[in-house]
Design a protein around this motif. Sequence first.
Motif, short mmCIF file in Angstrom:
data_model
loop_
_atom_site.label_atom_id
_atom_site.label_comp_id
_atom_site.label_asym_id
_atom_site.label_seq_id
_atom_site.Cartn_x
_atom_site.Cartn_y
_atom_site.Cartn_z
N MET A 1 -6.58 -3.05 -12.08
CA MET A 1 -7.27 -3.36 -10.83
C MET A 1 -7.06 -2.28 -9.76
O MET A 1 -7.95 -1.95 -9.02
CB MET A 1 -6.80 -4.73 -10.30
CG MET A 1 -7.41 -5.12 -8.95
SD MET A 1 -9.21 -5.18 -9.00
CE MET A 1 -9.42 -6.55 -10.14
N TYR A 2 -5.86 -1.76 -9.70
CA TYR A 2 -5.55 -0.77 -8.67
C TYR A 2 -5.46 0.65 -9.23
O TYR A 2 -4.84 1.52 -8.63
CB TYR A 2 -4.25 -1.14 -7.96
CG TYR A 2 -4.34 -2.40 -7.16
CD1 TYR A 2 -4.93 -2.40 -5.89
CD2 TYR A 2 -3.86 -3.60 -7.67
CE1 TYR A 2 -5.02 -3.57 -5.15
CE2 TYR A 2 -3.95 -4.77 -6.94
CZ TYR A 2 -4.53 -4.76 -5.67
OH TYR A 2 -4.63 -5.91 -4.95
N ARG A 3 -6.11 0.88 -10.38
CA ARG A 3 -6.08 2.21 -10.95
C ARG A 3 -6.80 3.22 -10.05
O ARG A 3 -6.56 4.42 -10.16
CB ARG A 3 -6.72 2.19 -12.34
CG ARG A 3 -5.89 1.46 -13.39
CD ARG A 3 -6.59 1.50 -14.74
NE ARG A 3 -6.77 2.86 -15.21
CZ ARG A 3 -5.84 3.53 -15.87
NH1 ARG A 3 -4.67 2.98 -16.13
NH2 ARG A 3 -6.08 4.76 -16.30
N PHE A 4 -7.67 2.74 -9.17
CA PHE A 4 -8.38 3.66 -8.26
C PHE A 4 -7.43 4.39 -7.33
O PHE A 4 -7.77 5.43 -6.77
CB PHE A 4 -9.44 2.91 -7.46
CG PHE A 4 -8.89 1.86 -6.53
CD1 PHE A 4 -8.46 2.19 -5.26
CD2 PHE A 4 -8.80 0.53 -6.94
CE1 PHE A 4 -7.95 1.21 -4.40
CE2 PHE A 4 -8.30 -0.44 -6.09
CZ PHE A 4 -7.87 -0.11 -4.82
N LEU A 5 -6.19 3.85 -7.15
CA LEU A 5 -5.22 4.51 -6.29
C LEU A 5 -4.80 5.87 -6.87
O LEU A 5 -4.24 6.70 -6.14
CB LEU A 5 -3.98 3.63 -6.10
CG LEU A 5 -4.18 2.37 -5.25
CD1 LEU A 5 -2.91 1.52 -5.26
CD2 LEU A 5 -4.57 2.74 -3.83
N LEU A 6 -5.03 6.07 -8.16
CA LEU A 6 -4.67 7.34 -8.80
C LEU A 6 -5.79 8.36 -8.72
O LEU A 6 -5.63 9.49 -9.19
CB LEU A 6 -4.31 7.09 -10.27
CG LEU A 6 -3.11 6.16 -10.52
CD1 LEU A 6 -2.90 5.97 -12.01
CD2 LEU A 6 -1.86 6.71 -9.86
N SER A 7 -6.89 7.98 -8.09
CA SER A 7 -8.00 8.93 -7.95
C SER A 7 -7.64 10.01 -6.93
O SER A 7 -6.75 9.83 -6.09
CB SER A 7 -9.27 8.20 -7.50
OG SER A 7 -9.10 7.68 -6.19
N GLU A 254 -11.89 -1.42 -0.74
CA GLU A 254 -12.17 -0.77 -2.02
C GLU A 254 -12.07 -1.76 -3.17
O GLU A 254 -12.91 -1.78 -4.08
CB GLU A 254 -11.20 0.39 -2.22
CG GLU A 254 -11.43 1.19 -3.49
CD GLU A 254 -12.49 2.25 -3.31
OE1 GLU A 254 -12.77 2.96 -4.28
OE2 GLU A 254 -13.04 2.38 -2.19
N ARG A 255 -11.02 -2.60 -3.13
CA ARG A 255 -10.84 -3.60 -4.19
C ARG A 255 -12.00 -4.59 -4.21
O ARG A 255 -12.52 -4.95 -5.28
CB ARG A 255 -9.52 -4.33 -3.98
CG ARG A 255 -9.21 -5.39 -5.03
CD ARG A 255 -7.84 -6.01 -4.76
NE ARG A 255 -7.54 -7.02 -5.76
CZ ARG A 255 -7.89 -8.30 -5.68
NH1 ARG A 255 -8.61 -8.72 -4.63
NH2 ARG A 255 -7.56 -9.16 -6.63
N ALA A 256 -12.41 -5.02 -3.01
CA ALA A 256 -13.53 -5.97 -2.94
C ALA A 256 -14.80 -5.34 -3.47
O ALA A 256 -15.60 -5.99 -4.18
CB ALA A 256 -13.72 -6.43 -1.50
N ASP A 257 -15.04 -4.06 -3.16
CA ASP A 257 -16.24 -3.38 -3.65
C ASP A 257 -16.22 -3.26 -5.18
O ASP A 257 -17.26 -3.43 -5.84
CB ASP A 257 -16.34 -1.99 -3.02
CG ASP A 257 -16.67 -2.05 -1.54
OD1 ASP A 257 -17.11 -3.12 -1.07
OD2 ASP A 257 -16.47 -1.02 -0.84
#
Length: 284
Positions: A1-7, A254-257
């Motif tokens: 779910m929070y893998r986008f934090l590694l972008s 971001e999570r909601a999107d």
Amino acid sequence: MYRFLLSRQWVILTLLGLVMIPVMIRLGFWQLHRHEHRVANNKIIAAALKAPPVPVETVTHPGYSVPHKDLYKAVSARGHFDTAHEVVARHRTAGAVSSDDQDGSGGQQVGYHVITPFVLDDGRAILVNRGWIDGGDNPYALPKIPAPPSGEITVIGRLRPDETSSETGIRNVKGLPPRQIMLINSTMLAKQVPDPLLGGYLEMVSAAGRTPTSPALIPEPDHSSIGPHLAYAIQWWLFSAMVPVGWVVLLRRERADILAARAKKAAEEAPREPEDSVPAAAGT
């Protein structure tokens, strides 16, 4: 779910926030220290202005560097003015001075400060800022300077430290016209005055024999204003607190999107149920 934090975008955003927080906290403390300095400075000036004047020769001597604790100390001097070695300090504004030991810009009219050596009874001298005069039309010509009181008199003034470029921001320009200076500095003028000069100089407050045409006395320094530094300190600390709050808000958005995008995709990819066929009506 929070893998986008590694972008790349979120890594840069997080690192930027981690740098901004301590920087803004430090800026807040810097403004707080400036506020504390201003308050302490105001107390020194207020106490100096209320104190009775003391003989200037008991406070300073040739080569003496006036300490901050003696800023605007009230002093008296007995002697006579030496107009033969009088000079003017260029680019001085008419108006109040600040409490940070710098000439203020309360007035917009630019002129000169009249600096006249005052010879004491013991043969030594002290530079006296007799006040402000208009600059006239020609900045390269010595302006007409009103004569000081003549004979043996007593001068009351405020003790100031020698001006330097680092303290005042005034550049010491070379090649000025005769008898014009940029900085009021006893060490720099020592070779031009035959009498030993005491360190620092006086801002004249009163003297017997002044006339309406005498230079305008330098106003009393402001010692009541504390400036905006405390407000700036609070603003910097609020900004530092807003960084993690903003980071969390962006994270949740971001999570909601992402969840919304996944739900939409799942809805689009879900198999559709076949529509019920309607049997044709039999003819009779």
